[in-house]
Design a protein around this motif. Structure first.
Motif, PDB file in Angstrom:
ATOM      1  N   ALA A  37      56.173  16.968  44.998  1.00 51.60           N
ATOM      2  CA  ALA A  37      55.954  17.093  46.271  1.00 51.60           C
ATOM      3  C   ALA A  37      55.683  15.633  46.807  1.00 51.60           C
ATOM      4  O   ALA A  37      55.887  15.219  47.718  1.00 51.60           O
ATOM      5  CB  ALA A  37      54.840  18.014  46.697  1.00 51.60           C
ATOM      6  N   VAL A  38      54.342  15.353  45.918  1.00 54.54           N
ATOM      7  CA  VAL A  38      53.745  13.630  46.495  1.00 54.54           C
ATOM      8  C   VAL A  38      54.703  12.587  45.809  1.00 54.54           C
ATOM      9  O   VAL A  38      55.204  11.820  46.989  1.00 54.54           O
ATOM     10  CB  VAL A  38      52.723  13.882  45.244  1.00 54.54           C
TER      11      VAL A  38
ATOM     12  N   THR B  72      59.829  25.452  41.652  1.00 56.56           N
ATOM     13  CA  THR B  72      59.179  26.033  40.221  1.00 56.56           C
ATOM     14  C   THR B  72      59.072  27.326  40.042  1.00 56.56           C
ATOM     15  O   THR B  72      58.985  28.246  41.312  1.00 56.56           O
ATOM     16  CB  THR B  72      58.230  24.795  40.295  1.00 56.56           C
ATOM     17  N   GLY B  73      59.427  28.128  39.035  1.00 57.10           N
ATOM     18  CA  GLY B  73      58.590  28.582  38.193  1.00 57.10           C
ATOM     19  C   GLY B  73      56.968  29.142  38.698  1.00 57.10           C
ATOM     20  O   GLY B  73      55.829  27.940  38.713  1.00 57.10           O
TER      21      GLY B  73
ATOM     22  N   ALA C 165      58.512  22.152  49.088  1.00 56.75           N
ATOM     23  CA  ALA C 165      58.515  22.391  47.429  1.00 56.75           C
ATOM     24  C   ALA C 165      57.719  23.795  47.524  1.00 56.75           C
ATOM     25  O   ALA C 165      56.561  24.022  48.211  1.00 56.75           O
ATOM     26  CB  ALA C 165      57.802  21.412  47.291  1.00 56.75           C
ATOM     27  N   GLY C 166      57.981  24.342  46.705  1.00 55.72           N
ATOM     28  CA  GLY C 166      57.048  26.387  46.132  1.00 55.72           C
ATOM     29  C   GLY C 166      57.530  26.468  45.098  1.00 55.72           C
ATOM     30  O   GLY C 166      58.503  26.612  44.327  1.00 55.72           O
ATOM     31  N   TYR C 167      56.641  27.660  44.827  1.00 60.36           N
ATOM     32  CA  TYR C 167      56.957  28.693  43.863  1.00 60.36           C
ATOM     33  C   TYR C 167      58.187  29.057  44.613  1.00 60.36           C
ATOM     34  O   TYR C 167      58.549  29.720  46.223  1.00 60.36           O
ATOM     35  CB  TYR C 167      55.739  29.544  43.474  1.00 60.36           C
TER      36      TYR C 167
ATOM     37  N   CYS D  89      52.453  26.971  50.070  1.00 58.41           N
ATOM     38  CA  CYS D  89      51.271  28.477  49.457  1.00 58.41           C
ATOM     39  C   CYS D  89      51.790  29.301  50.336  1.00 58.41           C
ATOM     40  O   CYS D  89      51.429  29.897  51.572  1.00 58.41           O
ATOM     41  CB  CYS D  89      49.811  27.752  48.908  1.00 58.41           C
ATOM     42  N   SER D  90      51.254  30.715  49.592  1.00 57.83           N
ATOM     43  CA  SER D  90      51.244  32.316  50.807  1.00 57.83           C
ATOM     44  C   SER D  90      49.374  31.961  51.253  1.00 57.83           C
ATOM     45  O   SER D  90      48.708  31.003  50.463  1.00 57.83           O
ATOM     46  CB  SER D  90      51.252  33.581  49.476  1.00 57.83           C
TER      47      SER D  90
END
Length: 252
Positions: free
Chosen positions: A68-69, A56-57, A34-36, A82-83
């Motif tokens: 994600a959970v 997701t945006g 999951a991520g931006y 995440c970056s």
């Protein structure tokens, strides 16, 4: 069904060569990622192949964490990407808050996987700007009142910390960086070096060092990170150096 682990993974600055072996292993184990979307674009494609991808945006962090959970609860090892590092202005905290709010801390194993923070990537490209005490301050006021940010920045500048500025300037708040630089000029000499790094370790990377007095803030956007030196910092050609103090030790 047993609950699967939730990994909060730091991708680093974006170059696959900066992805740590631990992060790569977590992404390899995950069945769901999951991520931006921008961060998913920075994830090596082979680590996404054949997996469920939740995109997701911007500003949908809570939705992303919840999804994600839910995936981990459904028994799929899940990575929330995440970056940079997930514990530095990223989603490790929100992931913990989400588990706490849903009373899942004892049910979903959480693994925070560190990554190369943006500040370390930028510092490496600039040379050695952080070899003495420094403070990181985000100028984004989406979650923190601007008055609080100003107070923290003023305190750090007055205490002579090197100041690392995250989220320096966006289209929605172009004025804040100008105010921050004006505050820096109250406490720093005109020639104080300011390092600007944009798109660290990504295509289109830009690295430059400027004098505070004539720094052009229009060069800066949300893909940039700024490092304002302290009273001892100096520019050495394309590099920014903040001495640790070895020269002073030899003289004493």
């Amino acid at each position: 069904m047993n609950n699967a682990p939730l990994y909060v993974v730091g991708l680093g600055p974006g170059d696959a060569r900066c992805l740590t072996p631990q992060a790569r292993a977590a992404l390899d184990r995950a069945q769901c990622i999951a991520g931006y979307q921008l961060y998913l674009d920075l994830t090596p494609p082979e680590l996404l192949r054949g997996k469920t991808v939740i995109s997701t945006g911007m500003r949908h962090e809570e939705e992303r964490c919840a999804a994600a959970v839910d995936a981990a609860l459904a028994g799929r090892p899940t990575a929330l990407v995440c970056s940079g590092d997930p514990g530095v202005y990223a989603l490790a905290g929100l992931a913990l808050e989400t588990l706490e709010a849903r009373d899942l801390l004892d049910r979903v194993p959480l693994n925070v996987v560190p990554g190369v923070p943006a500040v370390c990537a930028a510092a490496a490209l600039l040379g050695a700007p952080l070899t003495h005490d420094f403070a990181c301050i985000s100028l984004s006021d989406l979650l923190t009142p601007w008055e609080t940010i100003q107070r923290r920045l003023s305190a750090a500048l007055e205490a002579d910390f090197v100041c690392v500025i995250y989220n320096p300037r966006s289209k929605g708040r172009p004025y804040q960086l100008g105010q921050a630089l004006a505050e820096a000029r109250r406490f720093r000499r005109p020639g104080c070096p300011v390092g600007l790094v944009r798109k660290a370790f990504r295509p289109g990377q830009e690295v430059s060092v400027h004098a505070l007095a004539d720094f052009d803030e229009s060069r800066v956007d949300m893909l940039s990170l700024l490092i304002i030196g302290n009273s001892e910092s100096r520019a050495l050609g394309p590099y920014l150096l903040t001495p640790r103090g070895y020269a002073n030790k030899k003289r004493s």
